[in-house]
Design an enzyme around this catalytic site. Structure first.
Site, mmCIF file in Angstrom:
data_model
loop_
_atom_site.group_PDB
_atom_site.id
_atom_site.type_symbol
_atom_site.label_atom_id
_atom_site.label_comp_id
_atom_site.label_asym_id
_atom_site.label_seq_id
_atom_site.Cartn_x
_atom_site.Cartn_y
_atom_site.Cartn_z
ATOM 1 N N ARG B 54 43.818 35.364 29.645
ATOM 2 C CA ARG B 54 42.698 35.115 28.736
ATOM 3 C C ARG B 54 41.355 35.413 29.374
ATOM 4 O O ARG B 54 40.478 35.953 28.705
ATOM 5 C CB ARG B 54 42.760 33.699 28.176
ATOM 6 C CG ARG B 54 42.482 32.609 29.150
ATOM 7 C CD ARG B 54 43.151 31.347 28.692
ATOM 8 N NE ARG B 54 44.590 31.482 28.765
ATOM 9 C CZ ARG B 54 45.449 30.922 27.933
ATOM 10 N NH1 ARG B 54 45.026 30.209 26.945
ATOM 11 N NH2 ARG B 54 46.743 31.066 28.104
ATOM 12 N N THR B 55 41.170 35.100 30.637
ATOM 13 C CA THR B 55 39.852 35.312 31.223
ATOM 14 C C THR B 55 39.518 36.802 31.256
ATOM 15 O O THR B 55 38.436 37.220 30.870
ATOM 16 C CB THR B 55 39.767 34.712 32.638
ATOM 17 O OG1 THR B 55 40.145 33.343 32.576
ATOM 18 C CG2 THR B 55 38.369 34.805 33.189
ATOM 19 N N LYS B 82 48.078 50.411 49.333
ATOM 20 C CA LYS B 82 48.136 51.296 50.508
ATOM 21 C C LYS B 82 47.337 50.707 51.655
ATOM 22 O O LYS B 82 47.099 51.375 52.660
ATOM 23 C CB LYS B 82 47.556 52.674 50.166
ATOM 24 C CG LYS B 82 48.284 53.403 49.062
ATOM 25 C CD LYS B 82 47.585 54.734 48.798
ATOM 26 C CE LYS B 82 48.106 55.395 47.532
ATOM 27 N NZ LYS B 82 47.211 56.471 47.088
ATOM 28 N N ARG B 104 38.121 37.928 40.268
ATOM 29 C CA ARG B 104 38.989 36.774 40.522
ATOM 30 C C ARG B 104 39.753 37.050 41.804
ATOM 31 O O ARG B 104 40.277 38.157 42.003
ATOM 32 C CB ARG B 104 39.975 36.559 39.368
ATOM 33 C CG ARG B 104 41.026 35.519 39.731
ATOM 34 C CD ARG B 104 41.833 35.063 38.560
ATOM 35 N NE ARG B 104 41.011 34.284 37.642
ATOM 36 C CZ ARG B 104 41.514 33.676 36.577
ATOM 37 N NH1 ARG B 104 42.800 33.746 36.317
ATOM 38 N NH2 ARG B 104 40.738 32.988 35.771
ATOM 39 N N HIS B 132 35.071 28.157 38.896
ATOM 40 C CA HIS B 132 35.401 29.001 37.744
ATOM 41 C C HIS B 132 34.310 28.727 36.710
ATOM 42 O O HIS B 132 34.542 28.107 35.679
ATOM 43 C CB HIS B 132 36.795 28.645 37.208
ATOM 44 C CG HIS B 132 37.336 29.615 36.194
ATOM 45 N ND1 HIS B 132 36.603 30.686 35.716
ATOM 46 C CD2 HIS B 132 38.541 29.689 35.564
ATOM 47 C CE1 HIS B 132 37.357 31.358 34.843
ATOM 48 N NE2 HIS B 132 38.516 30.768 34.719
#
Lengths: 181, 316
Positions: B54-55, B82, B104, B132
């Site tokens: 959702r975020t 990598k 995030r 948050h």
């Protein structure tokens, strides 16, 4: 206003009753131009135009009492072309709770200046629907247009300097000019 | 503001401004065509080193409704696999013309670190167990809407669950108290942070003690790995003590507001179906998420973006 460094002069360009008379005349012109008010909706531009749209709706009702003209408001700050150039704070909340598809939308504002607000309003209106036509009513046209936009209904054409400030209220129109000392 | 990384950095004035601006954005979202050209030409990059539904979607929807370009960085298909470092990734994407990173990351403090490597704005979409902020603003907006008053003086907020590992709890406690609420946290002692004594909250270990006097009930998600770490005896034991069961739901005031940041663990902290719970505002939280994130993106990218740059150039 920094009163110490710059002197400014105020002049009353229209009195309170003059503004009321202008609103009455514009109401008649709107009805005349559109052969009645049956398909007309009013949209006042936040914030200066909303009280004028309210007053116009009242006058039109007095002229054509068989119907009430829908009256809404539109905030155009998210559609401006100077976002990021100067700080823009979303001012008020738009409220158009009627269908504008096929309607004659009369945009209402207090002062017409560069025309950029009206351009933003035309663009914002697209998000609400496709009107049959859009007309523009203003109390004061102060000139200095930067876009090909003209009003359909004008209270008063008022020549001004670019630095002037024009304030419209129900108690009159005041022009404040800076005077170089 | 240049960045949104924590509620503390935002401050009370900033929080109020964003809440105000979000009501404006909510109107845009109710239009037949919910899109405005405000952020044309700006590029927003979502950089999610941790999973999110959702975020991330909420930010991307918000950016699109403001006409910004969006780039999505997906860690699993990127050069991170990598061995590319975070710094190289940021510098590379910055060169492509990013104006804003929505980040995030599992480590606390990453948004501050990234800000040193780019001129773009940083929005924290969750860093470790730290902050948050957009979730907290969404939740304040949702409470405002539900109780129909701008400030939360006299409002009892109860936050239930894993306070210790929750960035949502940290941001929300700060934001709710900024607006005047009294916050109580309910959790087993093993799920409370050691510094809880310094937080502006009342600590209670029994959910039943506070449920009837709660105005806003905030349920946190319990991550199942907490059981493996030995912090709770079992999920069902946790559920019976700290879950929102039908019996507890019936003791809620009818005017109460129930929220959850998602994703929900049904049968652990949520035993009732939110759609059976008239007090639930969980769907509104999701809906409001878009309006609030539009307000944040607009503030960061437009309100005084260039003025800020001008200031920096002048002071440099």
């Amino acid at each position: 206003m920094n009163q110490e460094q710059k002197r400014s002069s105020n002049r009353m360009a229209l009195s309170g009753p003059d503004v009321q008379r202008a609103i009455s005349r514009i109401a008649h012109e709107i009805v005349e131009r559109n052969h009645g008010a049956h398909n007309v909706v009013l949209v006042g531009l936040q914030r200066g135009g909303t009280w004028i749209a309210d007053a116009l709706a009242e006058r039109i009702y007095a002229i054509e009492p068989e119907l009430t003209v829908p009256n809404g408001s539109l905030d155009v700050s998210m559609h401006r072309d100077d976002i990021g150039i100067r700080p823009i704070v979303p001012g008020a909340i738009s409220d158009i709770s009627f269908d504008i598809n096929g309607a004659i939308v009369v945009l209402v504002d207090d002062v017409l200046y560069t025309g950029r607000t009206v351009r933003a309003a035309l663009e914002a209106l697209n998000n609400f629907g496709r009107p049959q036509s859009v007309q523009l009513a203003v109390i004061v046209d102060r000139g200095h247009r930067e876009l090909p936009i003209r009003p359909d209904f004008v209270g008063k054409n008022l020549p001004t300097q670019m630095g002037d400030e024009v304030v419209v209220s129900d108690s009159g129109v005041v022009v404040t000019s800076e005077v170089s000392s | 503001m240049k960045h949104l990384r924590s509620i503390g950095e935002l401050g009370r004035d900033g929080l109020e401004q964003l809440l105000e601006s979000a009501t404006h954005m909510a109107e845009i979202n109710r239009r037949p065509i919910p899109k405005v050209p405000a952020l044309r030409g700006k590029t927003v990059v979502s950089l999610f080193y941790e999973d999110s539904t959702r975020t991330r979607l909420s930010f991307e929807t918000a950016a699109k409704r403001l006409s910004a370009e969006t780039m999505t960085f997906s860690v699993s298909t990127s050069s991170v696999s990598k061995g590319e470092s975070l710094r190289d990734t940021i510098e590379t994407i910055s060169q492509m013309g990013a104006h804003c990173f929505v980040v995030r990351h599992k480590s606390s403090g990453v948004p501050w670190q990234i800000a040193q490597w780019t001129n773009a704005s940083i929005i924290n979409a969750g860093d470790g167990a730290h902050q948050h902020p957009t979730q907290a603003i969404v939740d304040c907006f949702t409470v405002r809407q539900a109780i129909d008053q701008p400030f939360f003086n006299g409002v009892n907020v109860t936050i239930v669950g894993d306070i210790k590992h929750s960035r949502v709890a940290r941001s929300n406690i700060e934001a709710f108290t900024m607006l005047g609420a009294r916050v109580t946290v309910v959790a087993p002692p093993t799920l409370l942070p050691s510094q809880i004594g310094h937080w502006p909250v009342t600590v209670v270990h029994s959910f039943d003690e506070v449920i009837a006097s709660t105005d806003v009930l905030y349920m946190l998600r319990l991550q199942s790995e907490r059981m493996d770490q030995g912090l709770i005896p079992s999920l069902s034991e946790y559920g019976s003590q700290f879950g929102l069961t039908m019996e507890r739901a019936q003791r809620l005031q009818s005017s109460a507001v129930v929220m959850h940041p998602g994703p929900m663990n049904r049968g652990v902290e949520m035993h009732v179906d939110p759609s059976d719970l008239p007090q639930s505002r969980i769907h509104q939280q999701v809906e409001n998420g878009i309006s609030v994130r539009m307000a944040v993106l607009f503030d960061v990218l437009a309100r005084d973006g260039e003025l800020q740059q001008l200031h920096e150039e002048v002071s440099a």
